[in-house]
Design an enzyme around this catalytic site. Structure first.
Site, mmCIF file in Angstrom:
data_model
loop_
_atom_site.group_PDB
_atom_site.id
_atom_site.type_symbol
_atom_site.label_atom_id
_atom_site.label_comp_id
_atom_site.label_asym_id
_atom_site.label_seq_id
_atom_site.Cartn_x
_atom_site.Cartn_y
_atom_site.Cartn_z
ATOM 1 N N TYR A 40 5.203 -10.730 8.327
ATOM 2 C CA TYR A 40 6.442 -10.406 7.786
ATOM 3 C C TYR A 40 7.482 -11.838 8.852
ATOM 4 O O TYR A 40 7.476 -11.746 9.905
ATOM 5 C CB TYR A 40 6.694 -8.765 8.458
ATOM 6 C CG TYR A 40 5.903 -7.980 7.140
ATOM 7 C CD1 TYR A 40 5.676 -8.343 5.590
ATOM 8 C CD2 TYR A 40 5.277 -6.371 7.396
ATOM 9 C CE1 TYR A 40 5.562 -7.747 5.277
ATOM 10 C CE2 TYR A 40 5.395 -6.202 6.755
ATOM 11 C CZ TYR A 40 4.823 -6.767 5.132
ATOM 12 O OH TYR A 40 4.770 -5.854 4.529
ATOM 13 N N HIS A 93 0.974 -6.434 -3.892
ATOM 14 C CA HIS A 93 1.947 -5.404 -2.746
ATOM 15 C C HIS A 93 1.004 -4.062 -3.149
ATOM 16 O O HIS A 93 1.365 -3.093 -2.971
ATOM 17 C CB HIS A 93 2.479 -5.814 -1.824
ATOM 18 C CG HIS A 93 3.097 -5.303 -0.930
ATOM 19 N ND1 HIS A 93 3.454 -6.839 -0.001
ATOM 20 C CD2 HIS A 93 2.754 -3.949 -0.565
ATOM 21 C CE1 HIS A 93 3.901 -5.310 1.205
ATOM 22 N NE2 HIS A 93 3.736 -4.557 1.277
ATOM 23 N N SER A 141 -1.336 -6.785 9.988
ATOM 24 C CA SER A 141 -0.176 -6.407 9.486
ATOM 25 C C SER A 141 0.393 -6.185 10.954
ATOM 26 O O SER A 141 0.246 -6.812 11.997
ATOM 27 C CB SER A 141 0.029 -5.197 8.626
ATOM 28 O OG SER A 141 1.389 -5.103 8.848
ATOM 29 N N GLN A 176 -1.922 -10.880 9.571
ATOM 30 C CA GLN A 176 -0.541 -11.087 8.362
ATOM 31 C C GLN A 176 0.898 -11.427 8.942
ATOM 32 O O GLN A 176 1.264 -10.388 9.679
ATOM 33 C CB GLN A 176 -0.524 -9.751 7.409
ATOM 34 C CG GLN A 176 0.569 -10.047 6.583
ATOM 35 C CD GLN A 176 1.530 -8.845 6.384
ATOM 36 O OE1 GLN A 176 1.526 -8.199 7.532
ATOM 37 N NE2 GLN A 176 2.686 -9.188 6.335
ATOM 38 N N LYS A 226 0.564 -14.655 0.675
ATOM 39 C CA LYS A 226 0.196 -13.456 -0.224
ATOM 40 C C LYS A 226 1.252 -12.514 -0.928
ATOM 41 O O LYS A 226 2.381 -12.373 -0.339
ATOM 42 C CB LYS A 226 -0.099 -11.987 1.131
ATOM 43 C CG LYS A 226 -0.335 -11.082 0.489
ATOM 44 C CD LYS A 226 -1.147 -9.549 1.446
ATOM 45 C CE LYS A 226 -1.328 -8.381 0.853
ATOM 46 N NZ LYS A 226 0.191 -7.947 0.737
ATOM 47 N N THR A 267 3.568 -13.201 4.259
ATOM 48 C CA THR A 267 3.218 -12.159 2.610
ATOM 49 C C THR A 267 4.851 -12.886 2.332
ATOM 50 O O THR A 267 5.888 -12.139 3.184
ATOM 51 C CB THR A 267 3.648 -10.663 3.841
ATOM 52 O OG1 THR A 267 2.158 -10.201 3.480
ATOM 53 C CG2 THR A 267 3.546 -9.416 2.098
ATOM 54 N N ARG A 287 4.114 -1.648 -4.493
ATOM 55 C CA ARG A 287 4.543 -0.892 -3.385
ATOM 56 C C ARG A 287 6.865 -1.819 -3.277
ATOM 57 O O ARG A 287 7.253 -1.415 -2.379
ATOM 58 C CB ARG A 287 4.488 -1.021 -1.973
ATOM 59 C CG ARG A 287 3.021 -0.435 -2.395
ATOM 60 C CD ARG A 287 1.677 0.075 -0.289
ATOM 61 N NE ARG A 287 3.236 0.565 0.803
ATOM 62 C CZ ARG A 287 2.899 1.192 0.810
ATOM 63 N NH1 ARG A 287 2.008 2.386 0.121
ATOM 64 N NH2 ARG A 287 3.013 1.970 1.890
HETATM 65 C C1 LIG Z 1 0.018 2.181 3.704
HETATM 66 C C2 LIG Z 1 0.287 0.825 3.043
HETATM 67 C C3 LIG Z 1 0.608 -0.261 4.046
HETATM 68 C C4 LIG Z 1 0.814 -1.379 3.845
HETATM 69 N N1 LIG Z 1 1.491 -2.915 4.776
HETATM 70 C C5 LIG Z 1 1.228 -3.964 4.552
HETATM 71 C C6 LIG Z 1 1.866 -4.965 5.529
HETATM 72 O O1 LIG Z 1 1.738 -4.473 6.511
HETATM 73 N N2 LIG Z 1 1.529 -5.739 5.142
HETATM 74 C C7 LIG Z 1 1.200 -6.268 3.821
HETATM 75 O O2 LIG Z 1 0.999 -7.869 3.961
HETATM 76 N N3 LIG Z 1 0.515 -5.594 3.093
HETATM 77 C C8 LIG Z 1 0.743 -4.299 3.292
HETATM 78 N N4 LIG Z 1 0.179 -3.411 2.578
HETATM 79 C C9 LIG Z 1 0.023 -4.139 1.075
HETATM 80 C C10 LIG Z 1 -1.638 -4.244 1.563
HETATM 81 O O3 LIG Z 1 -1.627 -5.507 2.156
HETATM 82 C C11 LIG Z 1 -2.306 -4.261 -0.462
HETATM 83 O O4 LIG Z 1 -1.628 -5.628 -0.607
HETATM 84 C C12 LIG Z 1 -2.399 -3.858 -0.717
HETATM 85 O O5 LIG Z 1 -3.271 -2.138 -0.324
HETATM 86 C C13 LIG Z 1 -3.044 -3.589 -2.069
HETATM 87 O O6 LIG Z 1 -2.874 -2.430 -3.621
HETATM 88 P P1 LIG Z 1 -3.922 -1.557 -3.746
HETATM 89 O O7 LIG Z 1 -4.954 -0.303 -2.175
HETATM 90 O O8 LIG Z 1 -3.218 -0.344 -4.534
HETATM 91 O O9 LIG Z 1 -5.571 -1.867 -4.006
HETATM 92 C C14 LIG Z 1 0.398 -1.737 2.483
HETATM 93 C C15 LIG Z 1 -0.221 -1.538 1.602
HETATM 94 C C16 LIG Z 1 -0.600 0.058 1.777
HETATM 95 C C17 LIG Z 1 -0.883 1.425 0.869
#
Ligand SMILES: Cc1cc2nc3c(=O)[nH]c(=O)nc-3n(C[C@H](O)[C@H](O)[C@H](O)COP(=O)(O)O)c2cc1C
Length: 377
Positions: A145, A274, A121, A143, A250, A171, A277
């Site tokens: 941002y 995501h 990340s 990845q 993404k 992303t 989230r």
């Molecule tokens: C705590 C946390 C932090 C995350 N940080 C990033 C990030 O920095 N960059 C990003 O592209 N996705 C981030 N994601 C999303 C993940 O890459 C992924 O899309 C997501 O966890 C998939 O859903 P799932 O974990 O419920 O299967 C994050 C997810 C979580 C749970």
């Protein structure tokens, strides 16, 4: 030995570690600090998207094939010229020190040991260079941002290239943070606490643009850079000119966006919301996948995440057109529970269930996925 402690072993799997996602989550929640666990677990708004992601997998059913000779299973997959043992990747997850002191270093080592790509990340707790040093031979993707000061984006991409990363994942669903009530309630923002700054403080362009080098200025500038409502396809075109690495987007959910990605020369997409989230109320990724696969017609790799909890979920995604899937929260809970070994155990179990599911479905290797029919309730 009491029957409770019997080492029930199926093909090398013991019960010394949690088995299901729910068990790993329970263990992680007992070990992580409340704010950190809530940050990992929580999703945006009413958490409709997060729930739908998981429930939608249960609505798709496999129509298995019989008499297919599955004595020789091969789950390998080739992405951008490199072959991996299994169709999985580690999703980019920020601030992994929240889960374990070794954070991304432990996860990257686990990914290397299990021969799958690790996606670092932008808001990691360890820098591009530190992770490269920790897992020199493992496949690493970066990845991005996008930064409102785009020279910072290009500088990070250049650093990733130099450090041996093999792809750039932009992303596109996080132009501003989602409305996560859990974090608002707990007043918990690891980014504001400075836990995701490693890639920024090691970036010469970011540091040069800073008026003051104190902690508060670093965090304020980082947050300002992450706010990118103006992000547009033209930025992707510019990035394609700047890097020789494959570029993936993404956060794609609409088939038209997948087609536009192809027009812009994008090399792959990740169907993702995501993990719920960001935007609440979206389509589940597994439901978005068939129309996207139909539009793309195998002209670029399609990866998928959000809601993959077991091997059967992975197989459903592969059958509906994904080339590989990303693991998010499951590996994070493995990391929180048992560090590098926990991540490896989570992956091992996913690999095993995937292989078993494919064998019982009559699919000995991924080139035969097309023989598997899927129906939806
Ligand atoms: C705590 C946390 C932090 C995350 N940080 C990033 C990030 O920095 N960059 C990003 O592209 N996705 C981030 N994601 C999303 C993940 O890459 C992924 O899309 C997501 O966890 C998939 O859903 P799932 O974990 O419920 O299967 C994050 C997810 C979580 C749970």
């Amino acid at each position: 030995m009491s029957s409770n402690h019997q080492n029930v072993s199926i093909k090398g799997q013991s019960t010394d570690f949690p088995l299901s996602f729910e068990e790993w989550e329970k263990k992680a929640s007992s070990l992580m600090q409340e704010g950190g666990y809530s940050y990992a677990r929580s999703s945006a708004g009413r958490e409709e998207t997060a729930r739908r992601n998981v429930e939608a997998f249960g609505k798709w059913a496999i129509v298995p094939r019989m008499l297919s000779n599955v004595s020789d299973m091969d789950l390998s997959v080739t992405l951008f010229g490199r072959t991996y043992g299994h169709p999985f990747l580690i999703a980019p997850v920020g601030v992994q020190k929240l889960a374990h002191p070794e954070g991304e270093l432990a996860t990257a080592r686990a990914a290397a040991a299990m021969n799958i790509p690790f996606i670092l990340s932008t808001v990691a707790s360890h820098s591009i260079e530190e992770v490269a040093a920790a897992a020199p031979d493992g496949s690493k993707w970066f990845q991005l941002y996008w930064s409102s000061n785009e020279d910072i984006s290009f500088s990070m991409v250049e650093r990733a290239e130099k450090a041996g990363y093999e792809a750039i994942v932009v992303t596109v669903d996080t132009i501003m943070p989602g409305f996560r009530e859990g974090d608002i309630r707990n007043q918990f923002s690891p980014i504001s606490k400075g836990l995701g700054k490693a890639n920024y403080i090691n970036d010469p362009v970011f540091m040069k643009a800073l008026p003051n080098h104190d902690e508060a200025s670093i965090v304020a500038s980082l947050l300002e850079n992450m706010y990118t409502p103006a992000l547009h396809w033209k930025h992707i075109a510019k990035l394609k000119e700047k890097t020789k690495l494959p570029v993936l987007l993404k956060g794609i959910l609409h088939p038209e966006d997948a087609l536009t990605a192809l027009e812009y020369g994008v090399d792959g997409i990740i169907v993702s919301n995501h993990g719920g989230r960001q935007l609440d109320g979206t389509i589940a990724t597994i439901d978005a996948l068939p129309a996207i696969a139909e539009a793309v017609q195998k002209r670029m790799p399609i990866l998928l995440d959000s809601g993959i909890r077991r091997g059967t979920d992975a197989v459903k995604a592969l059958a509906l057109g994904a080339d590989s899937v990303l693991i998010g929260r499951p590996f994070l809970y493995g990391l929180a529970s048992n560090g590098q070994q926990g991540v490896e155990k989570v992956l091992e179990r996913l690999f095993q269930e995937t292989e078993l599911t494919l064998a019982l479905s009559g699919i000995p290797d991924l080139s035969q996925m097309g023989r598997l029919k899927m129906v939806r309730d």
